[in-house]
Design a protein around this motif. Structure first.
Motif, PDB file in Angstrom:
ATOM      1  N   UNK A  20     -10.104   6.475  -7.696  1.00 21.62           N
ATOM      2  CA  UNK A  20     -11.094   5.484  -7.282  1.00 21.62           C
ATOM      3  C   UNK A  20     -11.124   5.403  -5.760  1.00 21.62           C
ATOM      4  N   UNK A  21     -12.309   5.331  -5.163  1.00 21.62           N
ATOM      5  CA  UNK A  21     -12.400   5.351  -3.695  1.00 21.62           C
ATOM      6  C   UNK A  21     -11.756   4.155  -3.024  1.00 21.62           C
ATOM      7  N   UNK A  22     -11.597   3.042  -3.733  1.00 22.96           N
ATOM      8  CA  UNK A  22     -11.010   1.851  -3.105  1.00 22.96           C
ATOM      9  C   UNK A  22      -9.552   2.054  -2.708  1.00 22.96           C
ATOM     10  N   UNK A  23      -8.890   3.046  -3.305  1.00 23.63           N
ATOM     11  CA  UNK A  23      -7.470   3.252  -2.991  1.00 23.63           C
ATOM     12  C   UNK A  23      -7.247   3.585  -1.523  1.00 23.63           C
ATOM     13  N   UNK A  24      -8.282   4.019  -0.831  1.00 27.11           N
ATOM     14  CA  UNK A  24      -8.138   4.330   0.591  1.00 27.11           C
ATOM     15  C   UNK A  24      -8.474   3.185   1.512  1.00 27.11           C
ATOM     16  N   UNK A  25      -8.791   2.009   0.961  1.00 20.71           N
ATOM     17  CA  UNK A  25      -9.213   0.874   1.784  1.00 20.71           C
ATOM     18  C   UNK A  25      -7.995   0.106   2.280  1.00 20.71           C
ATOM     19  N   UNK A  26      -7.879  -0.015   3.591  1.00 16.99           N
ATOM     20  CA  UNK A  26      -6.791  -0.784   4.197  1.00 16.99           C
ATOM     21  C   UNK A  26      -7.393  -1.922   5.002  1.00 16.99           C
ATOM     22  N   UNK A  84      -4.365  -5.491  -2.233  1.00 16.70           N
ATOM     23  CA  UNK A  84      -3.803  -4.364  -2.962  1.00 16.70           C
ATOM     24  C   UNK A  84      -4.733  -3.943  -4.092  1.00 16.70           C
ATOM     25  N   UNK A  85      -4.839  -2.640  -4.266  1.00 17.02           N
ATOM     26  CA  UNK A  85      -5.631  -2.026  -5.327  1.00 17.02           C
ATOM     27  C   UNK A  85      -4.656  -1.376  -6.300  1.00 17.02           C
ATOM     28  N   UNK A  86      -4.777  -1.701  -7.566  1.00 15.97           N
ATOM     29  CA  UNK A  86      -3.832  -1.224  -8.581  1.00 15.97           C
ATOM     30  C   UNK A  86      -4.586  -0.313  -9.546  1.00 15.97           C
ATOM     31  N   UNK A 116       2.383  -0.498   7.386  1.00 21.47           N
ATOM     32  CA  UNK A 116       3.437  -0.195   6.412  1.00 21.47           C
ATOM     33  C   UNK A 116       3.407  -1.147   5.218  1.00 21.47           C
ATOM     34  N   UNK A 117       2.478  -2.083   5.202  1.00 16.43           N
ATOM     35  CA  UNK A 117       2.310  -2.909   4.008  1.00 16.43           C
ATOM     36  C   UNK A 117       1.548  -2.123   2.942  1.00 16.43           C
ATOM     37  N   UNK A 118       1.917  -2.345   1.694  1.00 12.10           N
ATOM     38  CA  UNK A 118       1.322  -1.601   0.584  1.00 12.10           C
ATOM     39  C   UNK A 118      -0.136  -2.008   0.378  1.00 12.10           C
ATOM     40  N   UNK A 119      -1.002  -0.999   0.281  1.00 10.26           N
ATOM     41  CA  UNK A 119      -2.407  -1.250  -0.024  1.00 10.26           C
ATOM     42  C   UNK A 119      -2.799  -0.729  -1.405  1.00 10.26           C
ATOM     43  N   UNK A 120      -1.975   0.134  -2.001  1.00  6.50           N
ATOM     44  CA  UNK A 120      -2.306   0.694  -3.315  1.00  6.50           C
ATOM     45  C   UNK A 120      -1.039   0.844  -4.143  1.00  6.50           C
ATOM     46  N   UNK A 121      -1.133   0.479  -5.414  1.00  9.15           N
ATOM     47  CA  UNK A 121      -0.053   0.689  -6.376  1.00  9.15           C
ATOM     48  C   UNK A 121      -0.616   1.534  -7.514  1.00  9.15           C
ATOM     49  N   UNK A 122       0.058   2.623  -7.814  1.00 10.17           N
ATOM     50  CA  UNK A 122      -0.337   3.477  -8.938  1.00 10.17           C
ATOM     51  C   UNK A 122       0.754   3.390  -9.990  1.00 10.17           C
ATOM     52  N   UNK A 123       0.356   3.064 -11.213  1.00  9.82           N
ATOM     53  CA  UNK A 123       1.315   2.804 -12.272  1.00  9.82           C
ATOM     54  C   UNK A 123       0.978   3.660 -13.483  1.00  9.82           C
ATOM     55  N   UNK A 124       2.010   4.261 -14.052  1.00  8.74           N
ATOM     56  CA  UNK A 124       1.834   5.039 -15.276  1.00  8.74           C
ATOM     57  C   UNK A 124       1.825   4.058 -16.453  1.00  8.74           C
ATOM     58  N   UNK A 125       0.655   3.821 -16.982  1.00  6.38           N
ATOM     59  CA  UNK A 125       0.493   2.837 -18.037  1.00  6.38           C
ATOM     60  C   UNK A 125      -0.624   1.869 -17.689  1.00  6.38           C
ATOM     61  N   UNK A 126      -0.677   0.779 -18.416  1.00  4.22           N
ATOM     62  CA  UNK A 126      -1.734  -0.219 -18.251  1.00  4.22           C
ATOM     63  C   UNK A 126      -1.474  -1.048 -16.998  1.00  4.22           C
ATOM     64  N   UNK A 127      -2.400  -1.074 -16.035  1.00  5.31           N
ATOM     65  CA  UNK A 127      -2.181  -1.857 -14.816  1.00  5.31           C
ATOM     66  C   UNK A 127      -2.336  -3.362 -15.008  1.00  5.31           C
ATOM     67  N   UNK A 128      -2.990  -3.796 -16.104  1.00  2.00           N
ATOM     68  CA  UNK A 128      -3.349  -5.200 -16.236  1.00  2.00           C
ATOM     69  C   UNK A 128      -2.151  -6.152 -16.185  1.00  2.00           C
TER      70      UNK A 128
END
Length: 488
Positions: A401-407, A413-415, A310-322
């Protein structure tokens, strides 16, 4: 007793409960030089096998010997579970509630709460404060187990064919079998708060513990037996990998924890409930300022040790992730590297060789990503044979990106950037999705998406849980069915 065994001492009965405290490593002794004997718990009591595996802490120091049961013992145990009869529902609930108190406050199988917590922390590498907190959460869920299984029962169903409502026809909630097997996880003690629901529903249960951390199921099962469950109602069957399938074969239904290898092996078996990778995620849309939620983002990734599904492994953000990546990296960089039993430890620890292997995997998997905290800082060796797994933050350039599925078993975390045109595809296959958005049509879509198991709207970390609420659906959804009964 078989030729593979030697007599085992009966576990110490639980003594008078005392208030639970956070153990202080300065006052709590480390595991004794003589390894603790962790016996199997069979239908005739404790069983000490000649085939025993050493359980070591994160520094490589042996702290226990775990008895591995031979195949004939497994077969006889599963047969005994099948022959056993369960107590009435009210008595089962009473026993579980009593066991919760013993587990959380008593001396069980010779171990006080501080001694048990220290063992789990040093062997599993989970921060000691988190182990102590998990003990309280397990007990809370077990004390509330009666209302929890009631919430899982269809409102139109009764629990007994003798209910007066069946005279005019009624659905009755019934078990889909009698024996339930569990291949338990070892990444966090909290996973053991779920399977006791099967006992509450009348199943007899066999738990195959993780050899990484067998102390929690041993303690919990001993407490359940002390509270009144028979030796032929709940058992602990440590086995090698060859014997693991025999535990499942001897049961009507099973639950298995693991990664992609487990999904491949058991995914097509309708009698096995998979508890695989969580791939929990957070979505941030442009109408929400992520600065207002940074504490929740950090907590979702690294809270409770950062090892759970239940810990977050991926964050998807509308806008610049940097900018978000930079802020996360700054917060994570400030976390201390400490042994797991230190009172200020917050990050997981593993043997140094294992930590280096994880770091090497991160480096390979992150190819093409921008590292804000990269693989080179993941394994922070403490000089005693162990290493802290420090957080990793990587920026991706697209939502698919395929890394979003890596736990991975630490805060990693992958952003990635997300646009409405990307749709739901990047958000699918999530045990938990926290949606930080004010867009109600999007929330309707997320709730309707069948591969998102839980949806948290607003400022709630992905590891948020409460007793009585489903984890990956209710366990009773898998264990039970409804039958129509009408009688004279």
């Amino acid at each position: 007793m078989t030729p593979d065994s030697t007599p085992a001492q009966t576990p110490h009965p639980a003594q008078t409960p005392h208030p639970a405290q956070t153990p202080d490593p300065a006052q709590t002794p480390h595991p004794a030089q003589t390894p603790l004997q962790l016996d199997a718990l069979g239908p005739r009591g404790a069983f000490r096998a000649r085939n025993r595996q050493s359980v070591t802490d994160v520094t490589g120091t042996p702290v226990a010997e775990l008895s591995l049961v031979p195949p004939p013992f497994t077969s006889r145990t599963m047969s005994a579970l099948r022959r056993a009869e369960s107590a009435p529902p009210e008595e089962r609930i009473r026993r579980i509630v009593e066991a919760a108190d013993l587990f959380a406050t008593g001396t069980v199988a010779g171990l006080s709460v501080p001694e048990y917590c220290l063992l789990v922390s040093r062997v599993g590498g989970v921060p000691l404060t988190e182990v102590t907190s998990a003990v309280d959460r397990i007990a809370e869920r077990l004390r509330d187990i009666g209302s929890g299984i009631e919430q899982a029962r269809p409102t139109g169903a009764v629990t007994d064919w003798r209910d007066p409502l069946t005279r005019t026809g009624r659905a009755v909630h019934t078990r889909r079998g009698d024996v339930f097997a569990v291949h338990a996880a070892g990444n966090h003690p909290g996973t053991h708060s779920l399977w006791p629901e099967a006992l509450a529903l009348g199943f007899r249960v066999a738990v195959r513990p993780s050899r990484r951390e067998p102390f929690t199921p041993h303690r919990l099962i001993t407490a359940l037996r002390t509270a009144g469950f028979g030796n032929d109602e709940i058992t602990l069957l440590p086995t090698d990998h060859a014997g693991a399938d025999a535990v499942l074969r001897g049961a009507d239904l099973g639950m298995v924890y693991g990664g992609e290898d487990v999904v491949r092996k058991y995914g097509a078996d309708p009698t096995v409930l998979l508890q695989g990778p969580g791939r929990s995620k957070i979505l941030l849309t442009a109408d929400v300022d992520w600065h207002d939620h940074l504490d929740t983002l950090v907590d979702s990734v690294a809270g409770r040790g950062g090892t759970g599904c239940v810990n977050t492994t991926a964050i998807l953000i509308e806008g610049d992730p940097a900018p978000l990546c930079e802020a996360l990296a700054e917060r994570f960089s400030a976390l201390p590297s400490l042994p797991p039993d230190h009172p200020k430890a917050v990050l997981p620890v593993q043997p140094a060789a294992g930590a280096r292997a994880i770091a090497a995997y991160v480096e390979r998997r992150a190819a093409g990503a921008r590292p804000w905290l990269g693989a080179d800082t993941v394994a922070d060796e403490l000089g005693d044979g162990s290493a802290v797994l420090r957080p990793a933050v990587h920026q991706l350039d697209r939502a698919d990106a395929p890394q979003l599925g890596a736990e991975l078993p630490f805060p990693c975390v992958w952003v990635a950037p997300w646009r409405p045109a990307d749709g739901l595809a990047p958000l699918r296959d999530s045990l938990v999705l926290t949606a930080l958005t004010d867009r109600e049509p999007l929330l309707d879509q997320l709730l309707a998406e069948p591969t998102i198991a839980n949806l948290y709207v607003g400022d709630h970390p992905t590891h948020w849980m409460r007793p009585g609420l489903p984890h990956d659906g209710y366990l009773a959804d898998f264990l039970m069915r409804t039958k129509t009964v009408v009688r004279d």
